[in-house]
Motif scaffolding. Structure first.
Motif, PDB file in Angstrom:
ATOM      1  N   GLU A 217       0.839  -1.206   0.000  1.00  0.00           N
ATOM      2  CA  GLU A 217       0.000   0.000   0.000  1.00  0.00           C
ATOM      3  C   GLU A 217       0.871   1.252   0.000  1.00  0.00           C
ATOM      4  O   GLU A 217       0.581   2.227  -0.693  1.00  0.00           O
ATOM      5  N   ALA A 221       0.978   4.001  -3.000  1.00  0.00           N
ATOM      6  CA  ALA A 221       0.665   5.403  -2.734  1.00  0.00           C
ATOM      7  C   ALA A 221       1.795   6.315  -3.198  1.00  0.00           C
ATOM      8  O   ALA A 221       1.557   7.351  -3.835  1.00  0.00           O
ATOM      9  N   LYS A 222       3.038   5.945  -2.907  1.00  0.00           N
ATOM     10  CA  LYS A 222       4.168   6.779  -3.320  1.00  0.00           C
ATOM     11  C   LYS A 222       4.333   6.785  -4.839  1.00  0.00           C
ATOM     12  O   LYS A 222       4.705   7.802  -5.426  1.00  0.00           O
ATOM     13  N   ALA A 224       1.931   6.685  -6.921  1.00  0.00           N
ATOM     14  CA  ALA A 224       0.870   7.547  -7.449  1.00  0.00           C
ATOM     15  C   ALA A 224       1.037   8.993  -6.990  1.00  0.00           C
ATOM     16  O   ALA A 224       0.187   9.841  -7.285  1.00  0.00           O
ATOM     17  N   GLY A 225       2.114   9.298  -6.256  1.00  0.00           N
ATOM     18  CA  GLY A 225       2.341  10.664  -5.785  1.00  0.00           C
ATOM     19  C   GLY A 225       1.460  11.057  -4.636  1.00  0.00           C
ATOM     20  O   GLY A 225       1.259  12.244  -4.372  1.00  0.00           O
ATOM     21  N   GLU A 226       0.908  10.085  -3.939  1.00  0.00           N
ATOM     22  CA  GLU A 226       0.031  10.359  -2.809  1.00  0.00           C
ATOM     23  C   GLU A 226       0.781  10.150  -1.499  1.00  0.00           C
ATOM     24  O   GLU A 226       1.829   9.517  -1.455  1.00  0.00           O
ATOM     25  N   ALA A 227       0.195  10.679  -0.438  1.00  0.00           N
ATOM     26  CA  ALA A 227       0.791  10.477   0.886  1.00  0.00           C
ATOM     27  C   ALA A 227       0.563   9.042   1.316  1.00  0.00           C
ATOM     28  O   ALA A 227      -0.540   8.507   1.133  1.00  0.00           O
ATOM     29  N   PRO A 228       1.569   8.388   1.866  1.00  0.00           N
ATOM     30  CA  PRO A 228       1.377   7.007   2.314  1.00  0.00           C
ATOM     31  C   PRO A 228       0.376   6.932   3.455  1.00  0.00           C
ATOM     32  O   PRO A 228       0.223   7.893   4.215  1.00  0.00           O
ATOM     33  N   PRO A 229      -0.355   5.828   3.569  1.00  0.00           N
ATOM     34  CA  PRO A 229      -1.338   5.708   4.653  1.00  0.00           C
ATOM     35  C   PRO A 229      -0.664   5.782   6.011  1.00  0.00           C
ATOM     36  O   PRO A 229       0.470   5.332   6.173  1.00  0.00           O
ATOM     37  N   GLU A 230      -1.383   6.375   6.955  1.00  0.00           N
ATOM     38  CA  GLU A 230      -0.815   6.537   8.297  1.00  0.00           C
ATOM     39  C   GLU A 230      -0.999   5.265   9.101  1.00  0.00           C
ATOM     40  O   GLU A 230      -1.987   4.540   8.944  1.00  0.00           O
TER      41      GLU A 230
END
Length: 348
Positions: A217, A221-222, A224-230
């Motif tokens: 996951e 996320a990385k 796709a340029g998104e913030a990784p899940p917390e």
């Protein structure tokens, strides 16, 4: 599945041509080493220290380093002519009960496939013999440059071979066990048994690698340029100082998570009794006492309620009203001795 070794199982005078196939695979996520400034790959190059140049795989061979530093070359031809009966044979040496094999010795697992139609009959014979005897076969074989110990058992309709460590490769557990005297009480053992029974069994097919899934996951996320899940907040548990309390709490939480009550306890629905301050209807007209009881304020204002009842009853001037007011006072006094005491204490 591609075979990694071809040979035969030696079963007395019976020889069973087989192919060895890996029975397991790794799904671990692998990483590359990179230069943190520009993400350039970090590679390990194979360099000849005498010529100080990089060499290709075709130029690389094997050698044994003697204690004095001399390199003794060993070729693939040397290895193929080792004076061992197990060079191309899985040599069965004994049949023993499965519990004789220490799980500490277990290593990689391989499927053994019959090599050709001629091997089907002896293969099936060995498989059925292992099934009927409820035993496993202990064997010796050579694989990847060394002789190994193996265990053959039946899984479904297939013979599986587990590589085993040699007994002298398993370390003795010296200095691992607690070196202090500890006494375990019967009640603690009973609670541990209860916890084991409550947790019950699990279907191993339902278990999966949550770490790998979480890692995938993060990578997705990385990418796709998104913030990784917390990460979820860690469970906050108090420090447990008492083993019995920890066991009892564990058993209780395990039962609650599985929707089970105490052992032997059936759920029962009971009607709650009326509160003491709830007035009862006797039919006909409600008396002033009943009305006073119904209008009675909370316990903290008991004294004020009594005064209020007296004042509201005085203007009537009737004998019945006076009697009802007196009855109300008695009822209130009977119901609040403890509360009066509490009020006195607060006044003090």
């Amino acid at each position: 599945m591609r075979s990694i070794w071809n040979g035969a199982i030696s079963f007395g005078l019976v020889s069973i041509p087989i192919k060895v196939v890996n029975a397991t695979e790794s799904h671990a996520v692998s990483f590359r080493q990179v230069h943190t400034e520009d993400n350039g790959r970090i590679r390990y190059r194979k360099v000849c220290e005498l010529e100080d140049r990089e060499v290709t795989q075709s130029e690389i061979g094997k050698a044994y380093e003697a204690p004095d530093g001399e390199m003794i070359p060993i070729t693939e031809d040397d290895l193929s002519h080792l004076p061992l009966p197990t060079a191309r044979t899985i040599d069965i040496v004994a049949f023993v009960p499965a519990d004789r094999i220490d799980p500490l010795q277990m290593d990689a697992a391989y499927y053994l496939a019959a090599a050709g139609a001629a091997a089907a009959k002896p293969y099936t014979l060995l498989r059925e013999a292992l099934k009927r005897s409820n035993k496993v076969a202990v064997a010796k074989f050579a694989l990847r440059g060394r002789e190994r110990l193996g265990m053959l058992r039946v899984v479904g309709d297939v013979i599986v071979m587990h590589g085993l460590l040699w007994p002298d490769e398993v370390r003795a557990p010296e200095g691992v066990a607690p070196d202090v005297d500890v006494t375990v009480r019967d009640k603690e053992l009973d609670l541990a048994d209860a916890l084991m029974d409550t947790l019950g069994e699990v279907d191993l097919d339902d278990l999966h690698d949550e770490y790998r899934e979480a890692l995938e996951e993060v990578i997705a996320a990385k990418a796709a340029g998104e913030a990784p899940p917390e990460a979820p907040a860690p469970a906050t548990g108090g420090k447990v100082l008492d083993l019995m309390a920890a066991l009892e709490k564990s058993v209780r939480e395990a039962r609650e998570s599985r929707g089970a009550g105490e052992p032997g306890e059936d759920a029962e629905v009971r009607t709650l009794p009326h509160g003491r301050g709830t007035p009862k209807e006797t039919g006909g007209k409600k008396s002033t006492a009943s009305a006073a009881g119904a209008k009675k304020p909370p316990a903290k204002k008991t004294t004020a309620a009594r005064k209020s009842t007296s004042k509201s009853a005085e203007p009537s001037g009737t004998r019945g009203a006076t009697k009802s007011t007196a009855t109300a006072k008695k009822a209130t006094a009977k119901k609040t001795p403890a509360k009066k005491a509490g009020a006195r204490k607060r006044s003090a």
